[in-house]
Structure formats: structure tokens, C-alpha cells
Design an enzyme around this catalytic site. Structure first.
Site, PDB file in Angstrom:
ATOM      1  N   HIS A 197      48.228  43.346  60.633  1.00 26.45           N
ATOM      2  CA  HIS A 197      46.729  42.468  60.699  1.00 26.45           C
ATOM      3  C   HIS A 197      45.888  43.495  61.595  1.00 26.45           C
ATOM      4  O   HIS A 197      44.699  43.602  60.991  1.00 26.45           O
ATOM      5  CB  HIS A 197      47.142  41.232  61.688  1.00 26.45           C
ATOM      6  CG  HIS A 197      47.526  39.998  61.117  1.00 26.45           C
ATOM      7  ND1 HIS A 197      47.039  39.464  60.324  1.00 26.45           N
ATOM      8  CD2 HIS A 197      48.627  39.299  61.576  1.00 26.45           C
ATOM      9  CE1 HIS A 197      47.660  38.207  60.018  1.00 26.45           C
ATOM     10  NE2 HIS A 197      48.690  38.230  60.664  1.00 26.45           N
ATOM     11  N   HIS A 229      54.591  43.110  61.862  1.00 28.59           N
ATOM     12  CA  HIS A 229      53.530  41.868  61.481  1.00 28.59           C
ATOM     13  C   HIS A 229      52.121  42.007  62.029  1.00 28.59           C
ATOM     14  O   HIS A 229      51.250  42.090  61.229  1.00 28.59           O
ATOM     15  CB  HIS A 229      54.180  40.387  61.603  1.00 28.59           C
ATOM     16  CG  HIS A 229      53.457  39.340  61.171  1.00 28.59           C
ATOM     17  ND1 HIS A 229      53.757  38.728  59.964  1.00 28.59           N
ATOM     18  CD2 HIS A 229      52.289  39.042  61.736  1.00 28.59           C
ATOM     19  CE1 HIS A 229      52.783  37.632  59.918  1.00 28.59           C
ATOM     20  NE2 HIS A 229      51.748  37.604  60.835  1.00 28.59           N
ATOM     21  N   GLU A 230      52.257  41.983  63.330  1.00 30.89           N
ATOM     22  CA  GLU A 230      50.889  42.010  63.980  1.00 30.89           C
ATOM     23  C   GLU A 230      50.371  43.463  63.782  1.00 30.89           C
ATOM     24  O   GLU A 230      48.988  43.497  63.581  1.00 30.89           O
ATOM     25  CB  GLU A 230      50.965  41.756  65.693  1.00 30.89           C
ATOM     26  CG  GLU A 230      51.591  40.565  65.935  1.00 30.89           C
ATOM     27  CD  GLU A 230      50.964  39.187  65.204  1.00 30.89           C
ATOM     28  OE1 GLU A 230      49.969  39.485  64.956  1.00 30.89           O
ATOM     29  OE2 GLU A 230      51.740  38.190  65.009  1.00 30.89           O
ATOM     30  N   GLU A 276      46.697  37.712  56.205  1.00 27.51           N
ATOM     31  CA  GLU A 276      48.237  37.427  56.044  1.00 27.51           C
ATOM     32  C   GLU A 276      48.871  38.263  55.064  1.00 27.51           C
ATOM     33  O   GLU A 276      50.105  38.556  55.347  1.00 27.51           O
ATOM     34  CB  GLU A 276      48.436  36.092  56.026  1.00 27.51           C
ATOM     35  CG  GLU A 276      49.884  35.603  56.567  1.00 27.51           C
ATOM     36  CD  GLU A 276      50.175  35.618  57.990  1.00 27.51           C
ATOM     37  OE1 GLU A 276      49.239  36.028  58.859  1.00 27.51           O
ATOM     38  OE2 GLU A 276      51.375  35.443  58.442  1.00 27.51           O
TER      39      GLU A 276
HETATM   40 ZN    ZN Z   1      50.088  36.627  60.389  1.00 24.18          ZN
END
Ligand code: ZN
Length: 517
Positions: A274, A270-271, A300
Site C-alpha cells: 500500500h 502487505h502494508e 489492495e
Molecule cells: Zn490492504
């Protein structure tokens, strides 16, 4: 850029001023990153002071009247440039940020920051103590301050609009509501149909493994995704986040859990999503506000793409599961099909951040609706806990036993204004699927590549279509450029159905019709 000499001079001066504001912002991020990773408790007071100082200096820099004068000189020149010229985009964006920043008095900014920091400290102890009563007056003041913030932007239809605009420019309560309404009308029956089926066993994931092994596997995966370790690193924290100190230094954090083999892995993916967005921004945008993701929703969309659309997909695990079994011997005898069902288990739960791809948005929309009601004065803070329970009952069929896993569970309302912080999560799910569909149209071999453990095709396409542009385009402009149309929930609903109907044996007639707003 084709500009007269005096305009070129103004442009150079503007870039210099913006560069200082940018660097101050990066210094602030660095202090916050350190606070959340390595700082000993003893550093807390001084760090608070240092952050307040940097915050004040940043506000001074970004509201410097010289920026306004330079914009006045440059705007007539920019109007002669093509809409997608870099300079024109920089001037438009700077004008928007400058006007927003100068509307809000410095004293108000300081008051808000101080109040939020006190409230956050109180929340840290009030949540485990299930003590909403202590926080109530503070939250009432937060709502009041958030309304006052909105008042600096006269002409808004809802006091939530200026707060939403800050993170998802161009969106308003009026534009989000129909989108979320249609999404909810589809997700509530989908979640109900799925949870009426037997729940997959996810106890197979509840094993302990050394932290180094959990982290090592995650790092191996994101290296393959294309996260650039020469311009980034990973450290441990309590609540994972991504941060950047320049385009050459985009960091991620994660945590490991003792009885969970995949929590650190999915948070790492997830990170990294980003971070790859930020790492992919054009190097020549550095030092200007163009060198940021364009909105929380678009940001996101990228974390969700790499975590869910890629990381929880069947093709991904066809390649990586044997490696996973090797790294975690306890999985040696668990078939891929069982593992795949376990990592895509859907269940109604009380806690947003522990929820799955299908029910996650229901959690987000509850908060969105409640914060709009609070801001619009249709809900009083004293009635919030009960309103929360009522919504969980109607949307998820659950009631939290107390406020800890009810109204106190998210840090957002206790660490910043009320409003503008939640919609981005769901916009991200919608946009992630929409961009992914466009990627598959342009490069149909992406799933085969993923099944072979290769991500260059997807990453390259996203870099070219989305990442490199930073904030050059507004979210709406970007979505239209990339997908050929406005934001739409259809690709996301199709994605969920195509993934979850076979997983749970849903029949075609169980699918709610998509009512497009
Ligand atoms: Zn996030």
C-alpha cells in the site's frame, strides 16, 4: 497549461483551497495514527473531540461554495484540454468529489460519525462476549443511515451503489455481481479439490521468536522491495494499516504474534505494498486529491501483489529462505519445499483475515452479498446471524459455533456504513493478478530478478504504469491503459491454478471452466 489569465488565476486559487482540505485530512490521519499506536488510554475522550472537530472542518473546506464557483469557471477551459492533461484530470476529479460531498448535509455526516463511533465502542466489548443482541438495534440504525446516505444520490439502481462508488469509483452492484458470480463458480470447486487433499503441516511456522527478529526480517525485505524509509517508518499496532501525512511521510504499522514466525512478515509486506503505491505518486500532485491511490481495489491490488504474488512465491523464497533460516534457527533443518507448502496452506476457515489466497474471496463475497441484501431490504438485521451461517455452510462447508467468529468477526459493519467496504478486497486480488500479468509481458525477466532478491524491475514498472498517476485516471481508465482491456478474472484464476495445482497435485480435469461474465 494553456489558459486565459483569469482561468490561470482560478486554478491557483482552486489549488490553494484544495491544499487546505488535503492538509486537514492529513492532520486527521496523524491523530488517528497516534491513537492506534502510542496514545495512552487517557487520551481517548479528547482525541474523539479533536477528530470530530477536524472532520467538521474538512467537510466545510471540501464543500466550500467557492470551489463550486471556481469549477464553473474552469470546466469550459478544461474541456479544451486533452483528456490526459493533469489539469483536466484534477478538475474532473475535484468536480466528482465536490458534487459528492455537497450532496450530503453536514448534520447527516456528524450523525453518521457519532453513531458509528458509539457502535464501534459497543462492538469492542460485544464481540468477545458473543453478544449480537446488544448490537442489533445499532446495526439496524446503521443500515437505515446507510440507506439514507444512498438517498442523497437519486437514480441509483441499488442503495449499495453510492457507497461502492465512494471507494471503487465506477463499480456498481450490477457490474460486480457477474464478476463475483463467475469467480465464485471457479473458487468453490477449486477450494473443494484442494481441501480434499492432505493439508500441509504448518506447525513448522508456529514457533516463538523475539519480536525484534520478526520485525527486523520484515524490514529487511521491504527495504529490498523499495519501500523508502526516508519517507516512511514502521510502528506497532493491533490491526496493521498504512497511513500518510504527506507524500514525504507514508507510514506503515504491524504487530507481532507470539507463536507465529511469519504473521508480522506478511502483514509488513502487505502494508508496504500500500505504502509504495502512495510513495510512488508524482511529487507535483501533492496537496491535491490526485495525490491518493485511485480506488480501494487498485490499492489492495498492490498490497496483495507484494504480499502474495511476490512474498508467497517460490522465486522469492529461493532467495530469502537461507536468510530466514539464519534469522530463525528453528527452521535450520526444515527444507524449502515444506516451508513453501506451509506458507501456502489452503484450508477452510471461519475467519476472513486468517484465510488463505484461495478461500479469502469466498469470505469477502459472503459479506458483499449480505450487505447488499440488507441495504436492498431483502434481509432483516434480526435474520443476519442465521443468513451468515447458511452462507458459510454452502460456500465453505463450515458453521461457526457462535457469532464471535460469525457475524461479529469483522469491524467494518460496526465502524462505518453498511456497504462499499468489502468489494475492494476481492477487486484487489483480481487486479493484482491482472497487473502482474501485464508486468511479466513487458518485463519477462521479473521472476529471475525476484529469485535473485532484486525488485527494481517490478517496482519500477509498477511505479511507471500505476503508482505515479495517483488518482489521475479512474480505476477503469487505469486498468485499460495498463492491461489493454477491462477488468477480468482470468489472470487471477490462471495464477491460482498455476500455483496451486502443482502444490496440491490437482488434475487438469478438476479445473472448473472459467465462465467469463
Ligand atoms: Zn490492504
Amino acid at each position: 497549461m494553456d489558459m486565459p489569465a483569469n482561468a490561470l488565476h482560478s486554478m491557483t486559487r482552486l489549488r490553494a483551497l484544495l491544499g487546505e482540505g488535503y492538509d486537514l485530512d492529513m492532520v486527521r490521519s496523524l491523530l488517528q495514527w497516534d491513537q492506534a499506536t502510542y496514545m495512552p488510554d487517557g487520551g481517548a475522550d479528547a482525541r474523539g473531540r479533536q477528530l470530530a472537530l477536524i472532520g467538521r472542518l474538512t467537510h466545510e473546506r471540501t464543500t466550500d461554495p467557492e470551489i463550486g464557483r471556481l469549477l464553473d469557471v474552469l470546466e469550459p477551459q478544461a474541456a479544451k484540454l486533452p483528456h490526459d492533461s493533469d489539469d483536466a484530470a484534477l478538475i474532473r476529479l475535484t468536480r466528482r468529489l465536490y458534487d459528492r460531498a455537497t450532496r450530503v448535509p453536514a448534520a447527516f455526516v456528524a450523525e453518521m460519525l457519532e453513531h458509528c463511533s458509539t457502535t464501534y465502542q459497543a462492538w469492542v466489548t460485544a464481540r468477545p462476549a458473543n453478544d449480537f443482541a446488544t448490537l442489533r438495534p445499532m446495526l439496524e440504525r446503521t443500515v437505515e443511515l446507510s440507506r439514507r446516505y444512498a438517498d442523497f444520490f437519486p437514480g441509483h439502481a441499488s442503495p449499495a451503489d453510492p457507497l461502492i462508488d465512494q471507494s471503487d469509483h465506477g463499480m456498481t452492484v450490477a457490474s460486480i455481481r457477474p464478476l463475483f458470480g463467475a469467480l465464485r463458480a471457479n473458487l468453490v470447486p477449486l477450494a473443494a479439490a484442494i481441501t480434499a487433499r492432505p493439508t500441509p503441516d504448518d506447525r513448522i511456522l508456529q514457533h516463538s521468536a523475539p519480536a525484534e527478529d520478526q520485525l527486523g526480517f520484515g524490514l529487511e525485505v521491504i527495504r529490498r522491495f523499495g519501500y523508502d524509509f526516508t519517507r516512511g517508518r514502521q510502528d506497532l499496532t493491533h490491526h496493521p494499516f498504512m497511513t500518510k501525512f504527506s507524500l514525504g511521510d507514508v507510514r506503515i504499522t504491524t504487530r507481532t504474534r507470539e507463536h507465529d514466525l511469519v504473521d508480522a512478515l506478511f502483514s509488513t509486506m502487505h502494508e508496504a505494498g500500500h505504502a509504495m503505491y502512495e510513495q510512488g505518486i508524482r511529487a507535483d500532485f501533492e496537496g491535491t486529491p490526485l495525490a491518493n491511490g485511485t480506488s480501494s481495489g487498485v490499492h489492495e491490488s498492490q498490497s496483495r501483489t507484494w504480499e502474495n504474488l511476490v512474498g508467497r512465491s517460490r522465486p522469492f523464497w529461493e532467495h530469502f529462505y537461507p536468510r530466514f533460516q539464519q534469522a530463525f534457527q528453528v527452521m535450520a533443518k526444515v527444507p524449502l519445499a515444506d516451508f513453501y507448502r506451509a506458507i501456502n496452506r489452503v484450508s477452510r476457515s471461519l475467519v476472513r483475515i486468517e484465510s488463505d489466497e484461495v478461500t479469502y474471496n469466498l469470505h469477502v463475497m459472503i459479506r458483499f452479498d449480505l450487505e447488499v441484501e440488507l441495504l436492498e431490504g431483502r434481509l432483516a438485521v434480526k435474520d443476519l446471524p442465521e443468513a451468515w451461517h447458511a452462507r458459510y455452510q454452502s460456500d465453505l462447508g463450515l458453521r461457526a459455533p457462535d457469532d464471535r467468529d460469525g457475524v461479529l468477526q469483522d469491524v467494518h459493519w460496526y465502524s462505518g456504513p453498511v456497504g462499499g467496504a468489502f468489494q475492494g478486497y476481492t477487486l484487489g486480488n483480481i487486479l493484482g493478478a491482472q497487473f502482474f500479468r501485464a508486468a511479466l509481458r513487458a518485463r519477462p525477466a521479473i521472476p529471475q530478478e525476484i529469485a535473485a532478491g532484486r525488485f527494481d524491475m517490478l517496482h519500477g514498472w509498477l511505479r511507471e504504469q500505476v503508482y505515479q498517476h495517483g488518482s489521475k485516471f479512474t480505476p477503469d481508465e487505469l486498468v485499460r491503459r495498463v492491461t489493454g482491456g477491462p477488468m477480468s478474472i482470468e489472470p487471477y484464476l490462471d495464477y491460482l491454478w498455476e500455483k496451486y495445482a502443482p502444490l496440491y497435485g490437482l488434475r487438469a480435469d478438476e479445473r472448473a471452466p472459467v465462465v467469463v461474465a
